[in-house]
Enzyme design. Structure first.
Site, mmCIF file in Angstrom:
data_model
loop_
_atom_site.group_PDB
_atom_site.id
_atom_site.type_symbol
_atom_site.label_atom_id
_atom_site.label_comp_id
_atom_site.label_asym_id
_atom_site.label_seq_id
_atom_site.Cartn_x
_atom_site.Cartn_y
_atom_site.Cartn_z
ATOM 1 C CE LYS A 34 69.641 37.169 0.818
ATOM 2 N NZ LYS A 34 68.537 37.644 -0.084
ATOM 3 C CG ASP A 61 65.509 35.975 1.844
ATOM 4 O OD1 ASP A 61 64.585 35.899 2.666
ATOM 5 O OD2 ASP A 61 66.149 37.025 1.619
ATOM 6 C CE LYS A 63 63.241 39.073 3.723
ATOM 7 N NZ LYS A 63 64.040 38.878 2.496
ATOM 8 C CG ASP A 66 48.703 34.646 1.793
ATOM 9 O OD1 ASP A 66 47.536 34.660 2.271
ATOM 10 O OD2 ASP A 66 48.983 35.048 0.660
ATOM 11 C CB THR A 121 68.505 44.628 8.992
ATOM 12 O OG1 THR A 121 68.590 44.322 7.604
ATOM 13 C CG2 THR A 121 68.726 43.378 9.808
ATOM 14 N NE ARG A 213 73.517 46.550 -1.027
ATOM 15 C CZ ARG A 213 72.606 47.404 -0.599
ATOM 16 N NH1 ARG A 213 72.358 48.509 -1.287
ATOM 17 N NH2 ARG A 213 71.926 47.164 0.505
#
Length: 234
Positions: A34, A61, A63, A66, A121, A213
């Site tokens: 990603k 990614d 997002k 608009d 999330t 991570r």
């Protein structure tokens, strides 16, 4: 792309140098990666082209969120990058999502998979009510956004792994669920609120898990990646 499960590594690095140093650790695998806002804004489209050239599948990614015409034009630009998945916010409306597909679709009719972010999330019920002034129950909001994404013609959604099974119930088995918020049972949750393990995500019904991570900050990232694959893909 089919419905095969896969682990996507979130390459949330600040530079191309750091990203390549990380990916160079993988001498046997070519993980699905990603590329998010931090790396894309730092390095631009060149980072996408180079990682694709190295043989990796890419989830871009960014997002987008608009007015429909702006998103349509932006997606037209992104369609020139050979990515496998890109996304936008479902909260931008059905019309915005329809415009995104129109912009993303190339002249030959091909396009990357397009998925919509339902609710981040990092958002829980309290934050949703206090910060966003949305008083519905969070799972109800996620299902409504997922239904809107399907109505617009999208391929799936980004959702919590805890919601993946329900999304399939509402939108069908072929509707993709891409789920961040993945942590090992012996790891920390970080800033995620709605989390689960790779094995539990598989059990619930996630199609793709996005893991940052727990892999990128691991002492042995390759071993951590292989652990995720073993737990999730089998």
């Amino acid at each position: 792309m089919g419905k095969n499960r896969d682990v996507i590594i979130a390459c949330d690095f600040a530079s191309a140098e750091a990203t390549y140093a990380f990916l160079d650790k993988f001498t046997e695998e070519k993980p699905f990666v990603k590329i998010g806002m931090e790396l894309f804004y730092a390095e631009g489209p060149a980072i996408v082209r180079e990682i694709k050239k190295r043989g990796h599948k890419i989830f871009l990614d960014l997002k987008l969120h608009d007015i429909p015409n702006t998103v349509k034009k932006a997606m037209r630009v992104l369609s020139n990058l050979d990515v496998d998945i890109c996304n936008l916010h479902a909260g931008g409306s059905v019309d915005m999502m329809k415009a995104a597909i129109e912009g993303l679709t190339r002249e030959d009719g091909t396009r990357p998979l397009l998925i919509a972010v339902t609710m981040l999330t990092s958002i829980d019920q309290t934050r949703m009510e206090n910060d966003l002034w949305i008083s519905k129950e969070l799972p109800e909001v996620v299902m409504h956004y997922a239904s809107n994404a399907k109505l617009a013609g999208l391929d799936g959604v980004v959702c919590s792994p805890l919601e993946a099974g329900k999304v399939h119930e509402v939108c069908g088995d072929e509707f993709l669920t891409v789920t961040p918020g993945i942590r090992f049972a012996d790891g920390a949750d970080g800033d995620q609120q709605r989390v689960t393990t790779p094995a539990k995500a598989k059990e619930i019904g996630s199609d793709f898990i996005v893991v940052g991570r727990p892999i990128t900050a691991a002492e042995d990232p390759v071993a951590a990646y292989r652990r995720c694959v073993a737990d999730f893909v089998g």
